[in-house]
Each structure stands twice: as C-alpha cells, then as structure tokens.
Scaffold this active site. Sequence first.
Site, PDB file in Angstrom:
ATOM      1  N   ASN A  36       1.064   7.175   2.205  1.00  0.00           N
ATOM      2  CA  ASN A  36      -0.175   6.300   2.058  1.00  0.00           C
ATOM      3  C   ASN A  36      -1.318   7.141   2.225  1.00  0.00           C
ATOM      4  O   ASN A  36      -2.576   6.529   2.259  1.00  0.00           O
ATOM      5  CB  ASN A  36      -0.044   5.086   2.718  1.00  0.00           C
ATOM      6  CG  ASN A  36       1.036   4.077   2.313  1.00  0.00           C
ATOM      7  OD1 ASN A  36       0.753   3.666   1.214  1.00  0.00           O
ATOM      8  ND2 ASN A  36       1.876   3.828   3.319  1.00  0.00           N
TER       9      ASN A  36
ATOM     10  N   ARG B 191       7.411   7.141   6.722  1.00  0.00           N
ATOM     11  CA  ARG B 191       7.093   6.873   5.360  1.00  0.00           C
ATOM     12  C   ARG B 191       5.582   6.354   4.985  1.00  0.00           C
ATOM     13  O   ARG B 191       4.852   6.579   3.922  1.00  0.00           O
ATOM     14  CB  ARG B 191       8.002   5.839   4.788  1.00  0.00           C
ATOM     15  CG  ARG B 191       7.768   5.533   3.294  1.00  0.00           C
ATOM     16  CD  ARG B 191       8.866   4.630   2.628  1.00  0.00           C
ATOM     17  NE  ARG B 191       8.700   4.607   1.285  1.00  0.00           N
ATOM     18  CZ  ARG B 191       9.410   3.999   0.257  1.00  0.00           C
ATOM     19  NH1 ARG B 191      10.669   3.279   0.686  1.00  0.00           N
ATOM     20  NH2 ARG B 191       9.265   3.752  -0.968  1.00  0.00           N
TER      21      ARG B 191
ATOM     22  N   GLU C 138      -1.206  12.439  -7.088  1.00  0.00           N
ATOM     23  CA  GLU C 138       0.054  12.214  -6.136  1.00  0.00           C
ATOM     24  C   GLU C 138       0.838  13.257  -5.993  1.00  0.00           C
ATOM     25  O   GLU C 138       1.550  13.472  -4.972  1.00  0.00           O
ATOM     26  CB  GLU C 138       0.827  10.988  -6.776  1.00  0.00           C
ATOM     27  CG  GLU C 138       0.222   9.441  -6.762  1.00  0.00           C
ATOM     28  CD  GLU C 138       0.298   8.831  -5.558  1.00  0.00           C
ATOM     29  OE1 GLU C 138       0.623   9.516  -4.601  1.00  0.00           O
ATOM     30  OE2 GLU C 138      -0.183   7.388  -5.594  1.00  0.00           O
TER      31      GLU C 138
ATOM     32  N   HIS D  20      -6.820   1.771  -2.532  1.00  0.00           N
ATOM     33  CA  HIS D  20      -6.775   0.315  -2.832  1.00  0.00           C
ATOM     34  C   HIS D  20      -7.468  -0.499  -2.833  1.00  0.00           C
ATOM     35  O   HIS D  20      -7.602  -1.492  -3.524  1.00  0.00           O
ATOM     36  CB  HIS D  20      -5.253  -0.230  -1.779  1.00  0.00           C
ATOM     37  CG  HIS D  20      -3.815   0.547  -2.323  1.00  0.00           C
ATOM     38  ND1 HIS D  20      -2.878   0.397  -1.434  1.00  0.00           N
ATOM     39  CD2 HIS D  20      -3.436   1.268  -3.317  1.00  0.00           C
ATOM     40  CE1 HIS D  20      -1.675   0.801  -2.184  1.00  0.00           C
ATOM     41  NE2 HIS D  20      -2.235   1.514  -2.925  1.00  0.00           N
TER      42      HIS D  20
ATOM     43  N   LYS E 254       9.574  13.248  -1.217  1.00  0.00           N
ATOM     44  CA  LYS E 254       9.645  11.784  -1.125  1.00  0.00           C
ATOM     45  C   LYS E 254      11.020  11.287  -0.856  1.00  0.00           C
ATOM     46  O   LYS E 254      11.144  10.428  -0.048  1.00  0.00           O
ATOM     47  CB  LYS E 254       9.225  11.116  -2.615  1.00  0.00           C
ATOM     48  CG  LYS E 254       9.245   9.519  -2.174  1.00  0.00           C
ATOM     49  CD  LYS E 254       8.141   8.886  -3.103  1.00  0.00           C
ATOM     50  CE  LYS E 254       8.006   7.355  -2.846  1.00  0.00           C
ATOM     51  NZ  LYS E 254       7.215   6.504  -3.513  1.00  0.00           N
TER      52      LYS E 254
ATOM     53  N   LYS F  33      10.140   0.625  -3.764  1.00  0.00           N
ATOM     54  CA  LYS F  33       8.935  -0.199  -3.467  1.00  0.00           C
ATOM     55  C   LYS F  33       8.796  -0.881  -4.831  1.00  0.00           C
ATOM     56  O   LYS F  33       8.430  -0.417  -5.806  1.00  0.00           O
ATOM     57  CB  LYS F  33       7.634   0.648  -2.992  1.00  0.00           C
ATOM     58  CG  LYS F  33       7.695   0.662  -1.581  1.00  0.00           C
ATOM     59  CD  LYS F  33       6.387   1.191  -1.184  1.00  0.00           C
ATOM     60  CE  LYS F  33       6.270   1.468   0.425  1.00  0.00           C
ATOM     61  NZ  LYS F  33       4.922   2.110   0.704  1.00  0.00           N
TER      62      LYS F  33
ATOM     63  N   HIS G 232      -4.976   4.132 -10.811  1.00  0.00           N
ATOM     64  CA  HIS G 232      -4.739   4.289  -9.271  1.00  0.00           C
ATOM     65  C   HIS G 232      -4.698   5.664  -8.770  1.00  0.00           C
ATOM     66  O   HIS G 232      -5.308   5.723  -7.689  1.00  0.00           O
ATOM     67  CB  HIS G 232      -3.174   3.799  -9.173  1.00  0.00           C
ATOM     68  CG  HIS G 232      -2.504   4.149  -7.923  1.00  0.00           C
ATOM     69  ND1 HIS G 232      -2.748   3.460  -6.821  1.00  0.00           N
ATOM     70  CD2 HIS G 232      -1.559   4.790  -7.517  1.00  0.00           C
ATOM     71  CE1 HIS G 232      -2.081   3.885  -5.962  1.00  0.00           C
ATOM     72  NE2 HIS G 232      -1.196   4.906  -6.336  1.00  0.00           N
TER      73      HIS G 232
ATOM     74  N   GLU H 151       9.388   2.005   5.700  1.00  0.00           N
ATOM     75  CA  GLU H 151       8.027   2.455   6.021  1.00  0.00           C
ATOM     76  C   GLU H 151       7.857   1.816   7.387  1.00  0.00           C
ATOM     77  O   GLU H 151       6.720   1.362   7.867  1.00  0.00           O
ATOM     78  CB  GLU H 151       6.727   1.612   5.124  1.00  0.00           C
ATOM     79  CG  GLU H 151       5.800   2.511   5.065  1.00  0.00           C
ATOM     80  CD  GLU H 151       4.901   1.996   4.134  1.00  0.00           C
ATOM     81  OE1 GLU H 151       4.356   2.724   3.191  1.00  0.00           O
ATOM     82  OE2 GLU H 151       4.377   0.760   4.031  1.00  0.00           O
TER      83      GLU H 151
ATOM     84  N   HIS I 288      -4.608   5.993   0.498  1.00  0.00           N
ATOM     85  CA  HIS I 288      -4.179   4.570  -0.099  1.00  0.00           C
ATOM     86  C   HIS I 288      -5.173   3.602   0.617  1.00  0.00           C
ATOM     87  O   HIS I 288      -5.339   2.484  -0.098  1.00  0.00           O
ATOM     88  CB  HIS I 288      -2.729   4.258  -0.153  1.00  0.00           C
ATOM     89  CG  HIS I 288      -2.064   5.295  -1.149  1.00  0.00           C
ATOM     90  ND1 HIS I 288      -2.033   6.552  -1.146  1.00  0.00           N
ATOM     91  CD2 HIS I 288      -1.381   4.838  -2.415  1.00  0.00           C
ATOM     92  CE1 HIS I 288      -1.089   7.214  -2.188  1.00  0.00           C
ATOM     93  NE2 HIS I 288      -0.677   5.998  -2.800  1.00  0.00           N
TER      94      HIS I 288
ATOM     95  N   ARG J 230      19.166 -13.139  -7.728  1.00  0.00           N
ATOM     96  CA  ARG J 230      19.266 -12.734  -6.379  1.00  0.00           C
ATOM     97  C   ARG J 230      19.480 -11.302  -6.124  1.00  0.00           C
ATOM     98  O   ARG J 230      20.058 -10.682  -5.236  1.00  0.00           O
ATOM     99  CB  ARG J 230      20.148 -13.494  -5.303  1.00  0.00           C
ATOM    100  CG  ARG J 230      19.825 -15.124  -5.235  1.00  0.00           C
ATOM    101  CD  ARG J 230      20.514 -15.629  -3.867  1.00  0.00           C
ATOM    102  NE  ARG J 230      20.134 -16.922  -3.732  1.00  0.00           N
ATOM    103  CZ  ARG J 230      20.530 -17.984  -4.277  1.00  0.00           C
ATOM    104  NH1 ARG J 230      21.655 -18.071  -4.874  1.00  0.00           N
ATOM    105  NH2 ARG J 230      19.999 -19.151  -3.903  1.00  0.00           N
TER     106      ARG J 230
END
Length: 385
Positions: free
Chosen positions: A259, A255, A199, A266, A241, A157, A280, A251, A262, A135
């Site tokens: 993206n 935030r 990036e 993606h 960042k 993330k 990517h 997000e 993206h 956990r």
Amino acid sequence: MPTVVNSLAATQNVSRTVSVALPGRAYDILLGPGQLGQGGRLIAGRLGKGRCGIVTDANVAAYHLGELEASLKAEGRWKGSIVLPAGEASKSFSQLAPLCEQLLEMELERGDMVVALGGGVIGDLAGFAASILRRGVRFVQVPTSLLAQVDSSVGGKTGINTPQGKNLIGTFHQPSLVIIDTDVLETLPDRELRAGYAEVAKYGLLGNADFFDWLEANASKLFDGDLPARLHAIETSVAMKARIVIADEREAGERALLNLGHTFGHALEAWTGYSDRLLHGEGVSIGMCLAFRLSEKLKLCAPGTAARVTAHLAAAGLPTRISDIPGGEMPTPARLLQLMEQDKKVQDGLLTFVLVRGIGQAFVTRDVGRDDVAAFLDENIGAQA
C-alpha cells in the site's frame, strides 16, 4: 517463495510462469504474448471441468472479447458474456447486484467459474461477485491493463467502492488462474499504460532498489513496446507480489507494504469522485511522492530521495503533486484527512502509513500524529515545486 519458470534471458516467444503457492489455494500466473487466444485451452488444461461466464467492460470487449470467447467455445467451456460500463464507477453496489443476478441466470454452478477480462475494476468487481455467488465459485483473472497485470489480478483482493472510501466492501478470494497476455497492452491508451507503470515502480520503491535502478534505465523501453523489457518488468513485479501474498495473505503484516502511496492516493481518488480526473495509478504516483516527502520531513530517509522518486515518475508522464490533478479546485487538508481516516488500515483511530528509510526500504507505521499529517497536507496542497 514463488517459483519463476524460464529465465529473463529466455527468448521473447517463451512464456513464463510464476506460482503462488498458497496452501490449498495455489495457482499459477501465466505470462507472455499470445495467451488470450489460448485462454480456453489453458483453463481447460489446468482447471479441469467447468463452464465459464466472462465479465468484461465495453472498452475491453471491443478489442478482446471475441478472441477469448472463441477460445472458450473451442473447448466447449463458454457459457455467456456480460459487458459492463467502463470506469471506476462500476465498482459499486449498483453494478454488483445485477451482475450477480446475470451470472445466476447463466446457471453457473459451484464447479463453474467467472472469468474477469479487463483491468482492475473488472477484476475486483467480478472477483467479488464470484466470492459470494453460491457462497463462492472459482474465477480466472485475465488482466488487460498494465496495472491489473502487475498488481490487482494477483493476491485475491476483491471489492467495491463506496462514498466513504475505496475498496471498503470486499472479500479475499484467490483466483484459480491468472492469464497475462502482453499483446493486449498494445491496445491500452497511453495514459492507462503510464498509470499502470506507477504500480511497477512501487515494487522497486518498497523493496527492490536494484529493480528501481533498472527501471530508471529502461522504463522508456517499456513504454515503447519493447517485449523483453515488458516481460521483465511484469514478471519481477508479480514475483514480488506472489512472495508477499504467500507470506501474508490477509494483510496482517508484510502485505501492507504493497500500500505504499495508497493511503494518500485512495483519499485523492475518493475526493475526485472515482472519476477520470484521477486514475488509480495516478493517485498512487502522487501518493508515493507524498510518502517519500513525508519520510524526508520526518528525517527517516536521506535528503534528495524524494526528489529522485519524483523525477522518475514525472519522466514517466505521471502526476507527482496534488496540484497536478486537473480541474483547478484543490481539496482542503481537513477533507483529505477525513477521507484518509476512512482507510481500511486505520486501527484504533490511528492512520497507517507506509513510509521509507530509502529506496527499497519501506516499513509500516502508525506513529505519525494527526496534527503532523494535517500540517504536511497543508504544505503540499497547491505546491508546485
């Protein structure tokens, strides 16, 4: 605001620290040459007791695993190492389950930590495993690609891909420490280095026009191995960042600006099957160019802005158009739109885009209609100029 220790004018042998001051989950990003061999000492000095299980991939292991293992062993912290297949395909349920079992077989406890040694794939996968192991156990990011150093290693993330889309299964789980060794970039293939650069450029394009100006003048130094240029590019990126993550960890607002490119990128990655056809960062490069072209088409930014962005990314050796993807076959607008509609940021069936009013002036919108997106994709698929 993130704290940046040591000025950009400092000597190239002085490491820098960027602090991510999240309440109750604060951590440091340590940046500089020679950090990998100090990994054990840095972890022991900052994180106290705890044994370490390293997760890496076959490509990275060949160059860097031995050095990190030795540094952890010297501090009595090494518990074991797991070497996974390289490539985006490892971000999957088929790798997650055995990875968790292997970490449990190491007898890692809640006070121990997972150390992710690799690029974004390893960081996302190992971080996800750490977030669900017992956990939740601590983990340390040791990013070895430029893309991971400036983006995916920071912010917490984690996740895996599915046939429906990229990173649709995952958690927010902040690292306890990020160790960025600029020396490891010397072993990075040129294509990977340039993909990671997308990036870096993203940070200038979304919110720092002065940084983008600097990149236009200095990107070639970064590719040529100039250490001060690399340190400046990486430090500026992670500081931006860090500021955004502190303001909006999960997000809910700002935030989402990270993206930029993206939503398109993606979808292109999913269409190519997360294969070596499109890395990517290459997908992000094409996606950012599309975002600027769409912004121009909607008269949100001045004519010529997209051409400037496209020219810079092309000069950096990056693809800028869907037609740049190798393999001949092109996606249909309907298929790309279907994949875009699986994006994590879709709300009430509306696509979420990061668009721009100019370089350094990104914003989030859900006001672009589905038919307009389909028509825009139809114009851009196969376009050569």
